[in-house]
Design a protein around this motif. Structure first.
Motif, PDB file in Angstrom:
ATOM      1  N   ASP A   1       0.949  -1.157   0.319  1.00  0.00           N
ATOM      2  CA  ASP A   1      -0.034   0.106  -0.057  1.00  0.00           C
ATOM      3  C   ASP A   1       0.950   1.224  -0.204  1.00  0.00           C
ATOM      4  O   ASP A   1       0.582   2.161   0.762  1.00  0.00           O
ATOM      5  CB  ASP A   1      -0.952   0.088   1.077  1.00  0.00           C
ATOM      6  N   PRO A   2       1.862   1.492  -0.937  1.00  0.00           N
ATOM      7  CA  PRO A   2       2.443   2.589  -1.018  1.00  0.00           C
ATOM      8  C   PRO A   2       1.798   3.922  -1.449  1.00  0.00           C
ATOM      9  O   PRO A   2       0.888   3.540  -2.376  1.00  0.00           O
ATOM     10  CB  PRO A   2       3.722   2.444  -1.811  1.00  0.00           C
ATOM     11  N   ALA A   3       1.937   4.994  -0.846  1.00  0.00           N
ATOM     12  CA  ALA A   3       1.116   6.120  -1.654  1.00  0.00           C
ATOM     13  C   ALA A   3       2.052   6.879  -2.489  1.00  0.00           C
ATOM     14  O   ALA A   3       1.640   7.649  -3.470  1.00  0.00           O
ATOM     15  CB  ALA A   3       0.964   7.278  -0.348  1.00  0.00           C
ATOM     16  N   LEU A   4       3.443   6.733  -2.429  1.00  0.00           N
ATOM     17  CA  LEU A   4       4.360   7.424  -3.341  1.00  0.00           C
ATOM     18  C   LEU A   4       5.597   6.621  -3.411  1.00  0.00           C
ATOM     19  O   LEU A   4       6.192   5.896  -2.497  1.00  0.00           O
ATOM     20  CB  LEU A   4       4.853   8.852  -2.712  1.00  0.00           C
ATOM     21  N   LEU A   5       6.129   6.553  -4.691  1.00  0.00           N
ATOM     22  CA  LEU A   5       7.343   5.574  -5.180  1.00  0.00           C
ATOM     23  C   LEU A   5       8.062   6.460  -5.856  1.00  0.00           C
ATOM     24  O   LEU A   5       7.793   7.205  -6.460  1.00  0.00           O
ATOM     25  CB  LEU A   5       6.748   4.299  -5.838  1.00  0.00           C
ATOM     26  N   VAL A   6       9.628   6.116  -5.678  1.00  0.00           N
ATOM     27  CA  VAL A   6      10.792   6.833  -6.391  1.00  0.00           C
ATOM     28  C   VAL A   6      11.624   5.856  -6.925  1.00  0.00           C
ATOM     29  O   VAL A   6      12.120   4.657  -6.338  1.00  0.00           O
ATOM     30  CB  VAL A   6      11.470   7.739  -5.264  1.00  0.00           C
ATOM     31  N   GLU A   7      11.981   6.239  -7.976  1.00  0.00           N
ATOM     32  CA  GLU A   7      13.008   5.390  -8.891  1.00  0.00           C
ATOM     33  C   GLU A   7      14.328   6.321  -9.243  1.00  0.00           C
ATOM     34  O   GLU A   7      13.703   7.516  -9.811  1.00  0.00           O
ATOM     35  CB  GLU A   7      12.782   4.545 -10.042  1.00  0.00           C
ATOM     36  N   VAL A   8      15.235   6.280  -8.855  1.00  0.00           N
ATOM     37  CA  VAL A   8      16.538   6.953  -9.426  1.00  0.00           C
ATOM     38  C   VAL A   8      16.929   6.403 -10.484  1.00  0.00           C
ATOM     39  O   VAL A   8      17.112   5.185 -10.770  1.00  0.00           O
ATOM     40  CB  VAL A   8      17.813   6.886  -8.323  1.00  0.00           C
ATOM     41  N   LEU A   9      17.053   6.876 -11.599  1.00  0.00           N
ATOM     42  CA  LEU A   9      17.267   6.406 -12.997  1.00  0.00           C
ATOM     43  C   LEU A   9      18.523   5.907 -13.311  1.00  0.00           C
ATOM     44  O   LEU A   9      19.628   6.691 -12.954  1.00  0.00           O
ATOM     45  CB  LEU A   9      16.653   7.434 -14.123  1.00  0.00           C
ATOM     46  N   PHE A  10      18.691   4.829 -13.928  1.00  0.00           N
ATOM     47  CA  PHE A  10      20.133   4.400 -14.603  1.00  0.00           C
ATOM     48  C   PHE A  10      19.721   4.274 -16.067  1.00  0.00           C
ATOM     49  O   PHE A  10      18.668   4.210 -16.628  1.00  0.00           O
ATOM     50  CB  PHE A  10      20.377   3.210 -14.128  1.00  0.00           C
ATOM     51  N   ASP A  11      21.033   4.496 -16.945  1.00  0.00           N
ATOM     52  CA  ASP A  11      20.873   4.312 -18.396  1.00  0.00           C
ATOM     53  C   ASP A  11      20.234   3.002 -18.780  1.00  0.00           C
ATOM     54  O   ASP A  11      19.370   2.895 -19.665  1.00  0.00           O
ATOM     55  CB  ASP A  11      22.182   4.424 -19.052  1.00  0.00           C
ATOM     56  N   SER A  12      20.714   1.994 -18.083  1.00  0.00           N
ATOM     57  CA  SER A  12      20.398   0.669 -18.875  1.00  0.00           C
ATOM     58  C   SER A  12      18.588   0.180 -18.217  1.00  0.00           C
ATOM     59  O   SER A  12      18.286  -0.752 -18.640  1.00  0.00           O
ATOM     60  CB  SER A  12      21.091  -0.463 -18.066  1.00  0.00           C
ATOM     61  N   THR A  13      18.563   1.021 -17.220  1.00  0.00           N
ATOM     62  CA  THR A  13      17.038   0.473 -16.662  1.00  0.00           C
ATOM     63  C   THR A  13      15.753   1.694 -16.998  1.00  0.00           C
ATOM     64  O   THR A  13      14.658   1.597 -16.323  1.00  0.00           O
ATOM     65  CB  THR A  13      16.916   0.203 -15.296  1.00  0.00           C
ATOM     66  N   GLU A  14      16.422   2.867 -17.376  1.00  0.00           N
ATOM     67  CA  GLU A  14      15.144   4.092 -17.520  1.00  0.00           C
ATOM     68  C   GLU A  14      14.169   3.596 -18.306  1.00  0.00           C
ATOM     69  O   GLU A  14      13.041   3.844 -17.842  1.00  0.00           O
ATOM     70  CB  GLU A  14      16.088   5.097 -18.160  1.00  0.00           C
ATOM     71  N   ALA A  15      14.252   2.830 -19.263  1.00  0.00           N
ATOM     72  CA  ALA A  15      13.168   2.387 -20.354  1.00  0.00           C
ATOM     73  C   ALA A  15      12.140   1.498 -19.373  1.00  0.00           C
ATOM     74  O   ALA A  15      11.038   1.666 -19.481  1.00  0.00           O
ATOM     75  CB  ALA A  15      13.466   1.914 -21.662  1.00  0.00           C
ATOM     76  N   TYR A  16      12.632   0.613 -18.528  1.00  0.00           N
ATOM     77  CA  TYR A  16      11.841  -0.191 -17.689  1.00  0.00           C
ATOM     78  C   TYR A  16      11.208   0.683 -16.719  1.00  0.00           C
ATOM     79  O   TYR A  16       9.862   0.497 -16.638  1.00  0.00           O
ATOM     80  CB  TYR A  16      12.726  -1.114 -17.095  1.00  0.00           C
ATOM     81  N   ASP A  17      11.791   1.568 -16.146  1.00  0.00           N
ATOM     82  CA  ASP A  17      11.227   2.188 -14.869  1.00  0.00           C
ATOM     83  C   ASP A  17      10.247   3.101 -15.508  1.00  0.00           C
ATOM     84  O   ASP A  17       8.972   3.584 -14.992  1.00  0.00           O
ATOM     85  CB  ASP A  17      12.150   3.157 -14.251  1.00  0.00           C
ATOM     86  N   ARG A  18      10.338   3.813 -16.839  1.00  0.00           N
ATOM     87  CA  ARG A  18       9.287   4.569 -17.406  1.00  0.00           C
ATOM     88  C   ARG A  18       8.155   3.615 -17.952  1.00  0.00           C
ATOM     89  O   ARG A  18       7.086   4.476 -18.056  1.00  0.00           O
ATOM     90  CB  ARG A  18       9.850   5.335 -18.394  1.00  0.00           C
ATOM     91  N   GLY A  19       8.485   2.645 -18.423  1.00  0.00           N
ATOM     92  CA  GLY A  19       7.532   2.091 -19.196  1.00  0.00           C
ATOM     93  C   GLY A  19       6.746   0.702 -18.540  1.00  0.00           C
ATOM     94  O   GLY A  19       5.948   1.169 -17.657  1.00  0.00           O
ATOM     95  N   LYS A  20       7.434  -0.512 -18.546  1.00  0.00           N
ATOM     96  CA  LYS A  20       6.683  -1.616 -18.000  1.00  0.00           C
ATOM     97  C   LYS A  20       6.489  -1.636 -16.422  1.00  0.00           C
ATOM     98  O   LYS A  20       5.582  -1.882 -15.950  1.00  0.00           O
ATOM     99  CB  LYS A  20       7.550  -2.744 -18.324  1.00  0.00           C
ATOM    100  N   LYS A  21       7.529  -1.077 -15.835  1.00  0.00           N
ATOM    101  CA  LYS A  21       7.496  -1.103 -14.338  1.00  0.00           C
ATOM    102  C   LYS A  21       6.483   0.097 -13.940  1.00  0.00           C
ATOM    103  O   LYS A  21       5.735  -0.122 -12.835  1.00  0.00           O
ATOM    104  CB  LYS A  21       8.736  -0.607 -13.782  1.00  0.00           C
ATOM    105  N   PHE A  22       6.200   1.047 -14.597  1.00  0.00           N
ATOM    106  CA  PHE A  22       5.176   2.270 -14.380  1.00  0.00           C
ATOM    107  C   PHE A  22       3.962   1.514 -14.717  1.00  0.00           C
ATOM    108  O   PHE A  22       2.955   1.889 -13.851  1.00  0.00           O
ATOM    109  CB  PHE A  22       5.607   3.408 -14.987  1.00  0.00           C
ATOM    110  N   GLN A  23       3.918   0.754 -15.400  1.00  0.00           N
ATOM    111  CA  GLN A  23       2.382  -0.006 -15.823  1.00  0.00           C
ATOM    112  C   GLN A  23       2.102  -0.711 -14.602  1.00  0.00           C
ATOM    113  O   GLN A  23       0.901  -0.641 -14.149  1.00  0.00           O
ATOM    114  CB  GLN A  23       2.532  -0.792 -17.102  1.00  0.00           C
TER     115      GLN A  23
END
Length: 207
Positions: free
Chosen positions: A104-126
């Motif tokens: 039950d998080p209210a807010l989540l944060v990811e610090v971006l890496f070049d290798s995982t940025e697309a994942y954090d923006r795309g599928k993980k955010f989904q």
């Protein structure tokens, strides 16, 4: 010709048993574990700054920040993961049968890496968007003082805004606090070249 045997997929209980005994963290999705690569000094410092600032701003309220040791389960999709920072407001709600995996998080944060940025923006955010309690998602750059903020709207859409520059600040309406980017990025030496060459988590579509 002998056909290869299909890979046996793990049950969630098996993953949790392995994960609790492991010396490193792994995501879990659809029966497979995906080892999470280590961070950089910049990543560690930014995450530490964020946790400190969040903790200072939230110390008198009912919301509490947690670092990347806290495991989150997205119940709607089955993903187990470790965001760089999670904020829980009110009581911790645990995944069924656990006392160490929160849903039950209210807010989540990811610090971006070049290798995982697309994942954090795309599928993980989904995946993250399927968490009913989640109100805000932050993507934090390591290359410059910049934070992208996604806020859930009453109609279910997510509104994007951005704060950039060390003199900027970011209002977090779900927590009723404001973050100073000068504090979030204090003492960070920005690295503009690619900072990590490890591949993204195997088997997780980045689109």
């Amino acid at each position: 010709m002998t056909l290869p045997k299909p890979l046996r997929r793990l049950a969630e209980a098996e993953y949790l048993k392995i994960e609790r005994a492991a010396g490193f963290k792994s995501e879990f999705f659809d029966g497979e574990m995906f080892a999470m690569a280590g961070g950089t000094p910049q990543h560690s410092l930014i995450a530490t700054n964020l946790a400190r600032e969040m903790g200072n701003r939230l110390k008198s309220g009912h919301c509490v920040p947690y670092n990347a040791d806290l495991r989150i389960k997205i119940e709607a999709t089955g993903l187990y993961t470790y965001p760089d920072l999670s904020v829980i407001c009110g009581s911790l709600q645990f995944a069924e049968g656990t006392d160490d995996t929160v849903v039950d998080p209210a807010l989540l944060v990811e610090v971006l890496f070049d290798s995982t940025e697309a994942y954090d923006r795309g599928k993980k955010f989904q995946h993250y968007r399927q968490i009913p309690t989640l109100q805000e998602y932050l993507l934090v750059s390591q290359k410059e003082p910049r934070i992208e903020q996604f806020i859930r709207q009453p109609d279910g859409r997510w509104l994007l805004s951005e704060a950039a520059g060390l003199d900027a600040s970011l209002e977090l309406p779900s927590l009723r606090i404001t973050l100073s980017l000068a504090e979030v990025f204090a003492k960070v030496n920005f690295v503009r070249a690619p900072i990590r060459s490890a591949p993204p988590p195997r088997g997780l579509d980045q689109s």
